[in-house]
Write an enzyme that holds these catalytic residues in place. Structure first.
Site, mmCIF file in Angstrom:
data_model
loop_
_atom_site.group_PDB
_atom_site.id
_atom_site.type_symbol
_atom_site.label_atom_id
_atom_site.label_comp_id
_atom_site.label_asym_id
_atom_site.label_seq_id
_atom_site.Cartn_x
_atom_site.Cartn_y
_atom_site.Cartn_z
ATOM 1 N NE ARG A 1 -3.709 -2.329 0.188
ATOM 2 C CZ ARG A 1 -3.333 -3.452 -0.405
ATOM 3 N NH1 ARG A 1 -2.222 -3.492 -1.119
ATOM 4 N NH2 ARG A 1 -4.055 -4.547 -0.328
ATOM 5 C CB SER B 1 -8.621 -1.664 5.215
ATOM 6 O OG SER B 1 -9.116 -2.967 5.082
ATOM 7 C CD GLU C 1 -5.392 0.536 2.674
ATOM 8 O OE1 GLU C 1 -4.945 -0.358 3.418
ATOM 9 O OE2 GLU C 1 -6.141 0.323 1.712
HETATM 10 C C1 LIG Z 1 -15.917 -1.219 0.567
HETATM 11 C C2 LIG Z 1 -14.484 -0.925 0.191
HETATM 12 C C3 LIG Z 1 -13.602 -1.960 -0.024
HETATM 13 C C4 LIG Z 1 -12.273 -1.709 -0.356
HETATM 14 N N1 LIG Z 1 -11.433 -2.752 -0.593
HETATM 15 C C5 LIG Z 1 -10.145 -2.519 -0.941
HETATM 16 C C6 LIG Z 1 -9.242 -3.610 -1.200
HETATM 17 O O1 LIG Z 1 -9.596 -4.779 -1.136
HETATM 18 N N2 LIG Z 1 -7.956 -3.300 -1.536
HETATM 19 C C7 LIG Z 1 -7.522 -2.015 -1.652
HETATM 20 O O2 LIG Z 1 -6.350 -1.806 -1.983
HETATM 21 N N3 LIG Z 1 -8.345 -0.965 -1.407
HETATM 22 C C8 LIG Z 1 -9.634 -1.196 -1.060
HETATM 23 N N4 LIG Z 1 -10.477 -0.129 -0.817
HETATM 24 C C9 LIG Z 1 -9.937 1.253 -0.859
HETATM 25 C C10 LIG Z 1 -10.065 1.967 -2.220
HETATM 26 O O3 LIG Z 1 -11.114 1.437 -3.011
HETATM 27 C C11 LIG Z 1 -8.761 1.905 -2.999
HETATM 28 O O4 LIG Z 1 -7.707 2.499 -2.263
HETATM 29 C C12 LIG Z 1 -8.893 2.645 -4.341
HETATM 30 O O5 LIG Z 1 -7.720 2.458 -5.095
HETATM 31 C C13 LIG Z 1 -9.161 4.140 -4.184
HETATM 32 O O6 LIG Z 1 -9.590 4.627 -5.421
HETATM 33 P P1 LIG Z 1 -10.474 5.960 -5.536
HETATM 34 O O7 LIG Z 1 -10.607 6.282 -6.981
HETATM 35 O O8 LIG Z 1 -11.739 5.812 -4.787
HETATM 36 O O9 LIG Z 1 -9.519 6.998 -4.821
HETATM 37 P P2 LIG Z 1 -9.926 8.298 -3.971
HETATM 38 O O10 LIG Z 1 -10.454 7.861 -2.658
HETATM 39 O O11 LIG Z 1 -10.779 9.197 -4.779
HETATM 40 O O12 LIG Z 1 -8.497 8.944 -3.768
HETATM 41 C C14 LIG Z 1 -7.530 8.310 -2.964
HETATM 42 C C15 LIG Z 1 -6.199 9.060 -3.090
HETATM 43 O O13 LIG Z 1 -5.700 8.887 -4.402
HETATM 44 C C16 LIG Z 1 -5.438 10.157 -4.991
HETATM 45 N N5 LIG Z 1 -5.759 10.041 -6.411
HETATM 46 C C17 LIG Z 1 -6.967 9.842 -6.971
HETATM 47 N N6 LIG Z 1 -6.843 9.733 -8.299
HETATM 48 C C18 LIG Z 1 -5.524 9.882 -8.574
HETATM 49 C C19 LIG Z 1 -4.753 9.869 -9.771
HETATM 50 N N7 LIG Z 1 -5.316 9.686 -10.972
HETATM 51 N N8 LIG Z 1 -3.421 10.047 -9.681
HETATM 52 C C20 LIG Z 1 -2.821 10.233 -8.483
HETATM 53 N N9 LIG Z 1 -3.491 10.262 -7.310
HETATM 54 C C21 LIG Z 1 -4.830 10.077 -7.369
HETATM 55 C C22 LIG Z 1 -6.312 11.142 -4.256
HETATM 56 O O14 LIG Z 1 -5.721 12.415 -4.255
HETATM 57 C C23 LIG Z 1 -6.311 10.552 -2.861
HETATM 58 O O15 LIG Z 1 -5.167 10.986 -2.165
HETATM 59 C C24 LIG Z 1 -11.824 -0.369 -0.475
HETATM 60 C C25 LIG Z 1 -12.733 0.690 -0.260
HETATM 61 C C26 LIG Z 1 -14.049 0.422 0.066
HETATM 62 C C27 LIG Z 1 -14.995 1.565 0.275
#
Ligand SMILES: Cc1cc2nc3c(=O)[nH]c(=O)nc-3n(C[C@H](O)[C@H](O)[C@H](O)COP(=O)(O)OP(=O)(O)OC[C@H]3O[C@@H](n4cnc5c(N)ncnc54)[C@H](O)[C@@H]3O)c2cc1C
Length: 304
Positions: free
Chosen positions: A172, A224, A295
């Site tokens: 991560r 998480s 995280e």
């Molecule tokens: C129910 C649930 C289950 C989940 N399960 C998992 C799992 O199994 N494994 C896991 O790893 N994660 C999991 N996650 C966490 C999450 O889905 C991941 O971390 C995902 O990659 C975040 O993507 P997002 O587009 O929602 O990011 P956001 O929440 O919108 O942004 C997260 C961060 O990334 C940055 N960001 C966004 N887009 C970009 C870009 N294009 N370039 C650079 N930085 C950027 C943002 O500035 C922010 O700091 C889960 C979340 C939920 C709600």
């Protein structure tokens, strides 16, 4: 490589004082002083240049599934990418995805093309860009296992091409945590393991069903909250052992099903979630000697 033209009239894309809570899975947080959804890479360059010229702090938001936005909202300019940069195309043995492509869509595309290796992404509700930043993963696999290279836009309007070793993908983590204003715009994945599409789809469906048994039904969470610490039991186990299952602070509640999930059980505020996270970190450290690392990203704090 993505092109780099800057459009005129870019400020027309900007919405002022736009609520952010509905754009996050936690449904928490104030408004963005300015929000813009770039239609394409040219808009990204234009918006980045505008923010740079005006001295606005720059924030990125994908599907909002890994962020806690402050109750006071965000200053500057927030680029909302959940519906932007949606290209998804096969190039020979590679699959290229825009940063806004959702991970389930990426996994389904690989399955349809007859390739395995992406199934673990099917249940992660985020975008490709954010997933690269944190080397998202599940089921013992992570993005690093399928990623070939990414293109990153910097506020100085450079376009960098980076390989996984250059990105320093780990548990991560990646180099991008040190450079939070670098925007992943596109990623290329290896299609290395041919497989029967129906078998791959069945495996994805099984993984999603398994997830439902392990994770809380309330969708208002960020997944998480803490990283699993190296060389120690899983974060959820540590939090449960510290007695937090069902613990509540206002409408912020530690899930009874999975203690590493904090749920918004109504109208939780960012302040309540932060206070609960701190309480958990302190008690886990005091009782078990493990320092839990977040995280989830706190905005704007983590980018200050
Ligand atoms: C129910 C649930 C289950 C989940 N399960 C998992 C799992 O199994 N494994 C896991 O790893 N994660 C999991 N996650 C966490 C999450 O889905 C991941 O971390 C995902 O990659 C975040 O993507 P997002 O587009 O929602 O990011 P956001 O929440 O919108 O942004 C997260 C961060 O990334 C940055 N960001 C966004 N887009 C970009 C870009 N294009 N370039 C650079 N930085 C950027 C943002 O500035 C922010 O700091 C889960 C979340 C939920 C709600």
């Amino acid at each position: 490589m993505p092109s780099k033209n800057i459009p005129k009239n870019i400020s027309q894309l900007i919405l002022e004082n736009h609520p952010l809570a509905p754009l996050t899975t936690w449904r928490i947080g104030g408004a963005a002083a300015r929000l813009a959804a770039p239609a394409d890479l040219a808009d990204v360059w234009g918006l980045m240049r505008l923010a740079y010229d005006r001295g606005w702090p720059l924030f990125f938001l994908g599907r909002g599934s890994n962020v806690l936005i402050d109750d006071a909202g965000l200053p500057g300019l927030t680029l909302h990418l959940a519906k932007s940069l949606q290209g998804l195309e096969r190039h020979g043995d590679n699959l290229r995805a825009g940063a806004g492509v959702s991970l389930p869509r990426l996994a389904q595309a690989a399955a349809r093309l007859g390739f395995s290796g992406f199934e673990f992404l099917a249940g992660i509700p985020g975008t490709v860009g954010a997933a690269v930043r944190l080397n998202a993963g599940a089921e013992g696999q992570s993005l690093a296992g399928v990623l070939k290279r990414v293109w990153v836009a910097t506020p100085q309007l450079q376009l960098l091409e980076l390989t996984p070793p250059e990105l320093g993908l780990g548990n991560r983590t990646s180099l991008l945590l040190n450079f939070p204003h670098w925007l992943v715009v596109e990623a290329e994945f290896n299609l290395a393991h041919p497989a029967d599409p129906e078998v791959v789809k069945a495996r994805m469906a099984a993984l999603i069903a398994q997830r439902k048994t392990r994770q809380p039904a309330n969708p208002k969470s960020c997944g998480s909250v803490f990283k699993n610490p190296a060389g120690a039991p899983a974060a959820g186990w540590l939090i449960e052992a510290a007695g937090f299952k069902g613990h509540r602070l206002g409408d912020a509640v530690v899930s009874r099903k999975h203690a590493n999930f904090i749920l918004n059980a109504g109208h939780a505020t960012a302040a309540q979630i932060k206070a609960l996270m701190t309480e958990i970190q302190e008690k886990v450290w005091q009782t078990q000697g493990v320092a839990l690392e977040r995280e989830v990203v706190l905005l704007p704090e983590d980018l200050a």
